[in-house]
Design a protein around this motif. Structure first.
Motif, short mmCIF file in Angstrom:
data_model
loop_
_atom_site.label_atom_id
_atom_site.label_comp_id
_atom_site.label_asym_id
_atom_site.label_seq_id
_atom_site.Cartn_x
_atom_site.Cartn_y
_atom_site.Cartn_z
N ARG A 1 8.14 -6.76 -3.92
CA ARG A 1 8.62 -5.46 -3.46
C ARG A 1 8.09 -5.08 -2.06
NH1 ARG A 1 10.74 -2.14 -7.38
NH2 ARG A 1 11.22 -0.79 -5.62
N CYS A 2 7.29 -5.95 -1.48
CA CYS A 2 6.79 -5.62 -0.14
C CYS A 2 7.86 -5.93 0.89
CB CYS A 2 5.51 -6.39 0.18
SG CYS A 2 5.00 -6.11 1.88
N ALA A 3 8.17 -4.93 1.72
CA ALA A 3 9.23 -5.08 2.72
C ALA A 3 8.88 -6.14 3.76
CB ALA A 3 9.44 -3.73 3.42
N HIS A 4 7.59 -6.43 3.91
CA HIS A 4 7.19 -7.37 4.96
C HIS A 4 6.54 -8.63 4.40
CE1 HIS A 4 8.07 -4.44 8.11
NE2 HIS A 4 7.57 -3.53 7.27
N GLY A 5 6.69 -8.85 3.12
CA GLY A 5 6.17 -10.09 2.52
C GLY A 5 4.66 -10.23 2.63
N LEU A 6 3.94 -9.12 2.56
CA LEU A 6 2.48 -9.20 2.69
C LEU A 6 1.84 -9.77 1.42
CD1 LEU A 6 1.45 -5.84 4.41
CD2 LEU A 6 2.23 -7.96 5.43
N PRO A 7 0.76 -10.53 1.58
CA PRO A 7 0.03 -11.01 0.41
C PRO A 7 -0.88 -9.90 -0.12
CG PRO A 7 -0.95 -11.87 2.41
CD PRO A 7 0.19 -11.01 2.85
N GLN B 1 1.12 -3.13 9.10
CA GLN B 1 2.50 -2.65 8.90
C GLN B 1 2.61 -1.55 7.85
OE1 GLN B 1 4.99 -6.55 9.12
NE2 GLN B 1 2.85 -7.04 8.71
N CYS B 2 1.61 -1.43 7.01
CA CYS B 2 1.67 -0.43 5.94
C CYS B 2 1.65 1.00 6.50
CB CYS B 2 0.50 -0.59 4.98
SG CYS B 2 0.54 -2.16 4.10
N VAL B 3 1.00 1.17 7.64
CA VAL B 3 0.79 2.51 8.17
C VAL B 3 2.11 3.21 8.46
CG1 VAL B 3 -0.32 3.82 10.03
CG2 VAL B 3 -1.41 1.75 9.14
N THR B 4 3.09 2.49 8.98
CA THR B 4 4.37 3.12 9.35
C THR B 4 5.51 2.78 8.38
OG1 THR B 4 4.74 1.22 10.75
CG2 THR B 4 3.89 3.21 11.82
N CYS B 5 5.21 2.08 7.32
CA CYS B 5 6.24 1.59 6.39
C CYS B 5 6.75 2.69 5.47
CB CYS B 5 5.61 0.47 5.57
SG CYS B 5 6.71 -0.29 4.40
N LYS B 6 8.00 2.58 5.04
CA LYS B 6 8.54 3.55 4.08
C LYS B 6 8.10 3.24 2.65
CE LYS B 6 12.56 5.54 6.34
NZ LYS B 6 12.23 5.20 7.70
N ALA B 7 7.38 2.18 2.49
CA ALA B 7 6.71 1.83 1.24
C ALA B 7 7.63 1.66 0.02
CB ALA B 7 5.59 2.82 0.94
N PRO B 8 8.53 0.69 0.07
CA PRO B 8 9.31 0.41 -1.14
C PRO B 8 8.44 -0.13 -2.28
CG PRO B 8 9.74 -1.25 0.56
CD PRO B 8 8.92 -0.17 1.20
N CYS B 9 7.18 -0.44 -1.97
CA CYS B 9 6.26 -0.92 -3.00
C CYS B 9 5.78 0.24 -3.90
CB CYS B 9 5.04 -1.58 -2.36
SG CYS B 9 4.15 -0.46 -1.25
N LYS B 10 6.05 1.46 -3.46
CA LYS B 10 5.51 2.63 -4.17
C LYS B 10 5.92 2.62 -5.65
CE LYS B 10 5.06 7.58 -3.74
NZ LYS B 10 5.55 8.78 -3.15
N ASN C 1 -2.21 2.69 -5.75
CA ASN C 1 -1.41 3.15 -4.61
C ASN C 1 -1.52 2.06 -3.54
OD1 ASN C 1 -0.48 4.31 -2.21
ND2 ASN C 1 -0.99 6.36 -2.93
N ILE C 2 -0.51 1.22 -3.50
CA ILE C 2 -0.58 0.00 -2.69
C ILE C 2 -0.69 0.33 -1.21
CG2 ILE C 2 0.64 -2.14 -2.11
CD1 ILE C 2 1.97 -1.84 -4.95
N GLN C 3 0.15 1.25 -0.74
CA GLN C 3 0.15 1.56 0.69
C GLN C 3 -1.21 2.12 1.14
OE1 GLN C 3 2.91 4.65 1.98
NE2 GLN C 3 3.17 3.58 3.93
N VAL C 4 -1.71 3.08 0.39
CA VAL C 4 -2.99 3.70 0.79
C VAL C 4 -4.12 2.67 0.74
CG1 VAL C 4 -4.74 5.36 0.05
CG2 VAL C 4 -2.34 6.05 0.17
N ASN C 5 -4.13 1.87 -0.32
CA ASN C 5 -5.21 0.89 -0.46
C ASN C 5 -5.14 -0.18 0.64
OD1 ASN C 5 -7.05 0.91 -3.12
ND2 ASN C 5 -5.18 2.04 -3.45
N LEU C 6 -3.93 -0.61 0.97
CA LEU C 6 -3.82 -1.63 2.01
C LEU C 6 -4.15 -1.06 3.39
CD1 LEU C 6 -0.83 -4.01 1.23
CD2 LEU C 6 -3.23 -4.27 0.73
N ALA C 7 -3.70 0.17 3.64
CA ALA C 7 -4.01 0.78 4.94
C ALA C 7 -5.52 0.95 5.07
CB ALA C 7 -3.31 2.12 5.06
#
Ligand code: SF4
Ligand code: SF4
Length: 447
Positions: free
Chosen positions: A375-381, A415-424, A432-438
């Motif tokens: 579900r990561c828009a940028h294929g992040l590990p 990339q997480c900082v500006t992403c619309k976070a489809p991983c949410k 919270n994937i975006q917050v934790n990765l940022a």
């Protein structure tokens, strides 16, 4: 990394080891011997599956700062030493090698690991392993393992298996092993999937895996399968969280904070911006800590050390896990964990861990999981980045964590900082994937 940053990190590592040394009058002036801190010894040895070796229930892994640390572990009764070609750029193997003259080789089990690329040939595996033996000053390894396997193809690596067959015939390797903590690269599989393939493959005698009270369901399915095939099992990453967090006083920063401030400013941020960024990365942890501290105190668990002990006892309570491999840097880790040998978790501690899971479970990315990767828009590990953050924040291996993160280059979490976070909302554990990765990015990016 430049000289100043190296200096800052080395100083911190030194302080950790030196702290233990001062507390226990450990090192002699020559640095070649030590006095015992206490009389604790390993009390329990378990049979490491079909290897038949009686392994200490607490074992040794990680980045030993000196040869004396290895000797100290041996004198305490630890007889299983896990290392890897890549640890400390070969120095972890060298330190075991320097300690070899003080140890009875027939009474210890040494396992080293090679990280493999699918294109590696049998000859390359043989050549690299020969160098491992030379660094460890031994004629043979009890086990040679595939390091951090993250897909089923690598489990079947022909170059590795044909090399191990030759080495076994020559008596230079006794057993084949594999370590796994989940996906490393894009397309990587979950820990359970990789380990299940390894078990069914039939050529592996022992497995090193993540196991703690927060990934118990998946890990225990693997352990049951290992038991059925009489495969040896070793646990790593047994403590999934922290209770204490570093406070941040800009006028009196810790070594790491001082380094981060310096690096932010070097990158063009003002001092105020640098302070704000560090405070931001601590906010999430502070919120969680506020939930945890009141009940943790009720159970008498007031420090990260207390938490690590309870978590290790929880793992020790499962007889299907043969040994808990602790990440050793200095004497301190040995002094913390050896007294736990032969113990089990009690009811009060189980209640604490249940409460801890409720409060902390949504902060912890399970090692070995990859359910959100697609579900990561940028294929992040995702799981790999969170693991590096764990190395930094929980294991205290800041330099290693940042160097591993740097290897990701364009696939890091900026990339997480500006992403619309489809991983949410895709993490079944509520992370919270975006917050934790940022937040991981702000911690790790300055290596
Ligand atoms: S964030 Fe959640 S779903 Fe994603 S890898 Fe971690 S535990 Fe698994
Ligand atoms: S927020 Fe990060 S992890 Fe989530 S989709 Fe975007 S880049 Fe991927």
């Amino acid at each position: 990394m430049d000289a100043k940053s190296r200096g800052a990190l080395n100083r911190r590592t030194f302080l950790k080891v030196g702290g233990a040394a001062v507390a226990g009058s450990t090192l002699s002036q020559t640095g070649t011997s030590y006095q015992k801190h206490d009389e604790s010894k390993i009390k329990e040895y378990r049979t490491l599956g079909r290897t038949g070796f009686k392994v200490s229930d607490i074992s040794f892994g990680g980045d030993p700062a000196t040869t004396e640390v290895v000797r100290y572990a041996y004198d305490k009764g630890i007889n299983y030493f896990d290392t890897a070609e890549s640890y400390l750029g070969g120095d972890a193997e060298r330190r075991i090698g320097s300690a070899m003259q003080f140890m009875d080789r027939s009474k210890i089990f040494i396992t080293t690991k090679l990280k493999l690329d699918m294109n590696d040939t049998e000859q390359q595996v043989l050549d690299r392993f020969q160098k491992c033996l030379e660094r460890m000053q031994t004629e043979y390894a009890d086990s040679l393992s595939i390091h951090a396997a993250d897909n089923s193809q690598i489990v079947k690596h022909e170059g590795f298996h044909s090399a191990v067959a030759k080495l076994k015939a020559e008596g230079r390797v006794k057993h084949a092993g594999l370590s796994c903590h989940g996906p490393e690269e894009e397309g990587g599989e979950s820990m359970e999937s990789v380990l299940t393939t390894a078990i069914e493959d039939g050529r592996f005698d022992l497995l090193l895996m993540s196991y703690n009270f927060l990934n118990e369901v998946e890990a225990e399915r693997v352990l049951a399968a290992c038991k059925a095939r009489n495969i040896g099992t070793t646990a790593m990453k047994t403590a999934p969280g922290v209770i204490e967090i570093e406070t941040f006083d800009p006028d009196n920063p810790t070594e790491t904070q001082e380094y981060l401030l310096w690096r932010f400013e070097k990158e063009g941020f003002s001092k105020e911006e640098a302070i704000e960024r560090i405070q931001g990365s601590l906010k999430d942890q502070e919120r969680t800590q506020k939930k945890i501290v009141p009940f943790a105190e009720k159970y008498g668990i007031v420090s990260n050390e207390d938490l690590r002990k309870v978590c290790a006892q929880w793992v020790l309570s499962n007889p299907n896990m043969h040994t808990v491999c602790i990440t050793v840097i200095g004497f301190k880790e040995i002094d913390i964990f050896v007294p736990l040998s032969g113990t089990k978790v009690d009811q009060k501690a189980i209640e604490f861990l249940n409460d801890f899971q409720l409060a902390y479970g949504n902060q912890y990315c399970r090692h070995g999981c990859n359910q959100c990767a697609a579900r990561c828009a940028h294929g992040l590990p995702v799981s790999r980045i969170m693991r590096y953050s764990y190395y930094f924040a929980v294991q205290g291996r800041e330099k290693y964590a940042m160097s591993k993160y740097r290897e990701l280059r364009g696939r890091n979490a900026s990339q997480c900082v500006t992403c619309k976070a489809p991983c949410k909302g895709t993490c079944p554990y509520g992370v919270n994937i975006q917050v934790n990765l940022a937040s991981a990015h702000s911690l790790l990016r300055l290596g």
